[in-house]
Motif scaffolding. Sequence first.
Motif, PDB file in Angstrom:
ATOM      1  N   PRO A 188       0.814  -1.231   0.000  1.00  0.00           N
ATOM      2  CA  PRO A 188       0.000   0.000   0.000  1.00  0.00           C
ATOM      3  C   PRO A 188       0.838   1.267   0.000  1.00  0.00           C
ATOM      4  O   PRO A 188       1.939   1.312   0.547  1.00  0.00           O
ATOM      5  N   TRP A 217      -0.386   5.538   0.293  1.00  0.00           N
ATOM      6  CA  TRP A 217      -1.489   6.495   0.348  1.00  0.00           C
ATOM      7  C   TRP A 217      -0.993   7.902   0.039  1.00  0.00           C
ATOM      8  O   TRP A 217       0.099   8.298   0.439  1.00  0.00           O
ATOM      9  N   PRO A 275      -7.999  10.701   2.185  1.00  0.00           N
ATOM     10  CA  PRO A 275      -6.770  10.017   1.759  1.00  0.00           C
ATOM     11  C   PRO A 275      -7.087   9.042   0.622  1.00  0.00           C
ATOM     12  O   PRO A 275      -8.124   8.395   0.604  1.00  0.00           O
ATOM     13  N   ARG A 276      -6.167   8.944  -0.331  1.00  0.00           N
ATOM     14  CA  ARG A 276      -6.418   8.111  -1.500  1.00  0.00           C
ATOM     15  C   ARG A 276      -5.289   7.097  -1.663  1.00  0.00           C
ATOM     16  O   ARG A 276      -4.117   7.465  -1.723  1.00  0.00           O
ATOM     17  N   PRO A 277      -5.627   5.803  -1.773  1.00  0.00           N
ATOM     18  CA  PRO A 277      -4.579   4.814  -2.037  1.00  0.00           C
ATOM     19  C   PRO A 277      -4.199   4.829  -3.515  1.00  0.00           C
ATOM     20  O   PRO A 277      -5.056   4.977  -4.391  1.00  0.00           O
ATOM     21  N   VAL A 315      -1.964  11.660   0.961  1.00  0.00           N
ATOM     22  CA  VAL A 315      -2.728  12.397   1.965  1.00  0.00           C
ATOM     23  C   VAL A 315      -2.394  13.881   1.827  1.00  0.00           C
ATOM     24  O   VAL A 315      -1.229  14.253   1.671  1.00  0.00           O
ATOM     25  N   GLU A 346       0.591   4.238   5.438  1.00  0.00           N
ATOM     26  CA  GLU A 346      -0.709   4.241   6.099  1.00  0.00           C
ATOM     27  C   GLU A 346      -1.277   5.660   6.102  1.00  0.00           C
ATOM     28  O   GLU A 346      -0.547   6.642   6.292  1.00  0.00           O
ATOM     29  N   LYS A 347      -2.575   5.738   5.934  1.00  0.00           N
ATOM     30  CA  LYS A 347      -3.222   7.052   5.889  1.00  0.00           C
ATOM     31  C   LYS A 347      -3.341   7.669   7.280  1.00  0.00           C
ATOM     32  O   LYS A 347      -3.512   8.870   7.424  1.00  0.00           O
TER      33      LYS A 347
END
Length: 989
Positions: free
Chosen positions: A347, A349, A375-377, A351, A362-363
């Motif tokens: 992952p 993200w 927040p967008r992955p 932000v 991590e967001k």
Amino acid sequence: MKTDTFFEPRERDGCAIVAIVDKRGRSTHANIARTIESLQQMGHRSGDIHGEGDGCGIATDIPREIWARRLQGVDLSPHLADSRTFFVGHFLIPAVHTSQAPAIINRIKDIFAANGAELLCETRDSARECELGPRARSDAPLFWQAAGIVARENRRDAARRLFLLQTDIEQQVPEIHIASLSLDSAVYKLQGIPDLLPRYFPELRDENMRSVMTLGHSRYSTNTLPTVMLSQPFSVICHNGEINTVDRLRDCGRALGISPVPGGSDSQTLNRVIEGLINMHNLDILEALETVFPAIHSEAARYTPELREVYSFYRWFFPCSAQGPAAVIARHEDICLGSVDALGLRPLWLVESDYDYLLSSEKGVVDLKRTITDPRPLAPGEKIAIVSGRGRNAEILDYGSYQQRLLHLLRARQTREHFLHSCFSPSTAAPSAAAGKKAIARLPWHGPAREILPRDAKILGAFGWQKYDLMIREKVAREGREVIGSLGHTGPLAPFVPQALPNVADYFKENVAVVTNPAIDREREAEHFSTHVILGSRPNIDGQGKTLPIGLEIQSPLLLGGRTLPTAAEEEEQRTLAGRFNTLTIDDVLAYFTGGWRDPGRIRLLDATFHLDGGLGPALESLKTEACRAVENGTLLLVLDDSRTFREQRVYIDPALAAASLHEELIRKKMRRKASIVIRSAAIRNLHDIMVLLGLGADAVNPYLLWQVSTDFADDAHKGTEILTNTLTVLQKGMEKVMSTMGIHELCGYGRIFSAIGLGAELAGIFRTPCFCTSNTSGLSLAELERLARLRYARATGEEEVRIFSEAARNPRVGKILRSVAVGKKGYLEMMGELERIEGDLPTGIRHLLDLKKAAPGQQLTMEQVDISIGGHSMPLLIAAMSFGSQGENSFRTYAEAAKRANIICINGEGGEIPDMLGRYRKNRGQQVASGRFGVSMEFLNSADYLEIKIGQGAKPGEGGHLPGNKVTAMVANARHCKPGTTLISPHE
């Protein structure tokens, strides 16, 4: 017995990464503090070794105010710190070499001076080792900081000079580790947790320590011990994941003149390749990242024609892609980038807060109250760039804008239109029938004087074929599906059966992915797999070169044809079949590169045989010399052909040995990008041989005897075309499955992902793979290969009929002994004696050659004196987990009852318990809780004294373990708490 030193490190990481970029281009101390705070918040993603953490670090802008103060302290102008070619280097001298630190530093200073880089000032006391834990403190390196200037050069040339300086220092001063050497950034890293960063490096607490963008990394070394040298960030990237194509990446970089980091990890190799593409080949950072992480084939096929050409050029220029689970953040000059692997396995993200843009694992590193947008992955394969810099508002380039910039950069070089017309696919490059006819008389496997190679047991055995190979070929040819055994091939190791005349490939075993790096499910992700290759020469990025490159793109490295004296109808059938698989016959490939044989100098047919009186070593050197001379004279395709074998005292050079030697020689001579290697050999017998050759450097193979053996199984019910279709289909799918077990989806990245058992030190150095049980005095060597070659020649040309080698029937003998014990005809000691005799007569693994060291006669104990109990159990034995459903009810109950009677432990596999067995075997029963959690309940968990938690299982790659619906009977369904007849899947982790 030992593991040879040619075992190259294959370091892998699973980590926390973060990048913070100030939206308004302000250089602040808060930017650095927030990055460290973010790493602290992701502490659960980091390793914790003996309570000291693992490794972490940050990459900041060069702290110019601090260096201005230091310059002033040595009576130099503080304004030099703002020079465009001012640089800072951070060097780590390992603890074992700190006593030699003054001499090491002086050697580095001499290298700087010799290369026109002036060192202005330095400091050696800016780290506080006392802040580290005891283990890290005992291994703490000396932290040496140096600053200087590259005079009379622009920034690009200065950056290139520093990069080359770095590689020179690594070669000349191998004791040193260079954390960073840059015009823009400085890396601070340690062995420990993020909390220690400002304590270990006091200048990180200085208010004058400011940055517009900061990268952070906290390491989780899943397969290695912690070391500050492998901690990140590196000079360009932070990486979370595992690069499975590191071997091929390293070779492709070397072919471009990019020296790898000595003993570098997968992340260091990736960093070095990206750095080299930027500094040695003038790629923009966006281009460099896209070159090593290109869009997946199936995705690129949906792009506009202009964009498809961009990716076609990238893949032609740099053939290997970085594959495996990987989230990457990178920084070069004033651009910060983020990238997710093509399958989205790690992952990352994006932000946006009030003041910053963040890229993070991590967001949650930003309080939701401070975020401006959700927040967008990043999607699988997606990249994003943040263009910033001091005093400049940050600009985000989404992937669409990112790709448009790639298109603009490539157009600006005028290379796309210049080159792409000389790289063809089979549909546009197929030669004419007339050209094919002209080729026939020129090829060594054609012509009236050429006899058809006999396919009897003598010839097959001399080429290393075994009965097992013929069984596989027949089943594949007639059934059109892969042959699957319960445990794969369990025959003896190659060193144990010299009478089989094994080939070098038989000494290798493929590696498989570990739990932290799951295999790819080839069935589910089939559309993402690609075995395409480009034969010929490769372009330079700047368009420079004596001649235009010529490439031929085919979708499979398997070349049909190559058989002796084919009829016109057979030729046309094979050409048609090759077209269905988007590949070509070897005759058509040669005709293409020679322009219908009007320019035969574009290819070189290399005789891959040697005379028994001349020796293998000299023949190998002669082969390499001839190949290099041909490439110097414009050859684009090197074809290693063993047609002359078993005639006139000549025997084939093992294709694996030839491929590995030639591949390495061309890299060493800086010629690998000028020509491709095709192997035409009768010693290619199976999928394993094909993958070994491709991994060792062959670009394509023509297993002509394999095609001939397969078509020999044709009959009235199975025509020759159907036989070859079945064979090609299974081999094609097999290549993708082998790739998938190591988390690779494109063949371009498949390198030496295998290990050898039983090679001598001489061959271990040639193959450069992990080698076990090597020796300077024994094992497979050139001399041993020569001895085997004489035996091959004698077998192939002898008058006596020889049966093809078949493995001894070992399992029936073992089964007979075990049955006799089960029914009480024999006792335990008799069983052990007979099993030991079988292991001595028919060893299959190294363990069968090992024995316990016996005590001296006077020190031996009687059986009554030996206590093998452990805790409350009689023996330290455990019946491993096997679920109800994968086995029948009788065996399932028998294991549990036998464990109770023998007073040992039996683990129940994932699949629940038969209700009437719950609690009956508490002392001797263990229950397993795994990914599917089938049958798990409080009653189930409380029914046994032991629980086994299965985190993952490497033996179940891809989607995981499958229990077909026809095995889910009413009783199995009751135990598993599911419906009868339902196919069940246990995720791999």
